[in-house]
Design an enzyme around this catalytic site. Structure first.
Site, PDB file in Angstrom:
ATOM      1  CG  HIS A  19      -3.733  -4.016   2.696  1.00  0.00           C
ATOM      2  ND1 HIS A  19      -3.412  -3.973   1.186  1.00  0.00           N
ATOM      3  CD2 HIS A  19      -3.662  -2.712   3.004  1.00  0.00           C
ATOM      4  CE1 HIS A  19      -3.521  -2.658   0.667  1.00  0.00           C
ATOM      5  NE2 HIS A  19      -3.710  -1.828   1.886  1.00  0.00           N
ATOM      6  CB  CYS A  72      -6.332  -8.078  -2.942  1.00  0.00           C
ATOM      7  SG  CYS A  72      -5.090  -8.341  -1.845  1.00  0.00           S
TER       8      CYS A  72
END
Ligand code: ARG
Length: 291
Positions: A185, A281
């Site tokens: 990511h 996150c």
């Protein structure tokens, strides 16, 4: 090194906290676990995290974030152990949220829960097509001046989803190719910071993407992260004004950040590293508090 617990119910302490307009969405880790393997960090870690330790670490993070921002909570749901990683719920700006379409079926069950939360909170909800996976703020980060949206692609988000984001907000989008499976990511290897800085791990990107980063951020604004810090999720940093909250980092990186005027708060997040996530996150930035 790590933060002391802050008693946010103590009015004397609350009075020392600067008021802020930042808001983040978090999800308590009551149902958190590593149940499957969809990134290299999860391999060998199935059911290997301690829910008790995870709860303690998340609480420290919650308290640290609460000192610099308002925190909204979404209820965890059975069957969605990765829901704690709210950065992947979608991408929000100016009251409009683009809901993620997860690449892996293992996380697709989270989508209706996040959509419901945003609808109930009064946001304008836009769906993104299943055919073009998009994993929200995990892969899409605004420059702090708000003029540019950096979007990662490769392991999860596909480049053809980027056009929809450009249309939703009428913003210039820079697509960055992620080439190292460990940094699957964008928010695992790239962090736009206040003051026009960027902190990133160059080896996670191909040359063309590095050229784009360097074209936007002049040399003196680039904070290069070494591999030893990158694998501790140093780039997975929460930044509000001059405060940066992140997992434990090297003293070298810490002094680099401090020399640029940042206050660094380290919160140990080992239990979440086992699922391939850390501080950033575990939060999703919202531009306004829920109604
Ligand atoms: N286990 C989760 C996944 O692989 C971790 C997500 C981390 N989130 C992030 N924004 N990088 O999807």
């Amino acid at each position: 090194m790590s933060t002391q617990p802050i008693d946010i119910t103590n009015p004397a302490i609350l009075a020392t906290i600067p008021s802020t307009s930042a808001t983040f969405l978090m999800c308590p880790p009551r149902l958190y676990d590593v149940n499957y393997v969809i990134n290299p960090w999860m391999a060998g870690n199935v059911h290997a995290s301690s829910r008790t330790r995870a709860a303690e670490q998340w609480q420290r993070l919650y308290e640290a974030v609460s000192t610099i921002a308002d925190v909204q909570l979404v209820e965890p749901q059975p069957g969605s152990p990765d829901m704690v990683f709210t950065a992947n719920a979608g991408l929000e700006r100016n009251g409009t949220v683009a809901i993620s379409s997860f690449f892996h079926p293992e996380r697709q069950g989270e989508e209706p829960h996040f959509r419901r939360w945003f609808e109930q909170a009064g946001y304008k909800v836009m769906d993104t097509p299943r055919a073009t996976p998009f994993e929200g703020e995990g892969d899409a980060l605004f420059s702090t001046d708000g003029t540019r949206l950096f979007v990662g692609y490769g392991p999860r988000t596909v480049p053809s989803s980027h056009q929809a984001l450009r249309k939703i907000w009428g913003i210039e989008v820079t697509s960055l190719h992620l080439i190292d499976p460990r940094f699957y990511h964008l928010d695992t290897c790239f962090a736009p910071l206040e003051g026009g800085y960027v902190m990133y791990f160059p080896e996670a990107f191909d040359r063309a993407s590095l050229d784009k980063i360097e074209a936007f951020y002049p040399l003196e604004k680039r904070i290069i992260v070494a591999e030893s810090d990158a694998v501790c999720f140093a780039c997975n940093a929460i930044n509000v004004d001059r405060t940066i909250i992140l997992n434990n980092i090297s003293s070298d990186l810490r002094s680099q950040l401090e020399s640029r005027g940042f206050d660094v708060i380290e919160v140990t997040l080992t239990e979440f590293l086992k699922a391939g996530g850390a501080a950033k996150c575990l939060v999703m930035k919202l531009s306004h508090a829920a109604l």
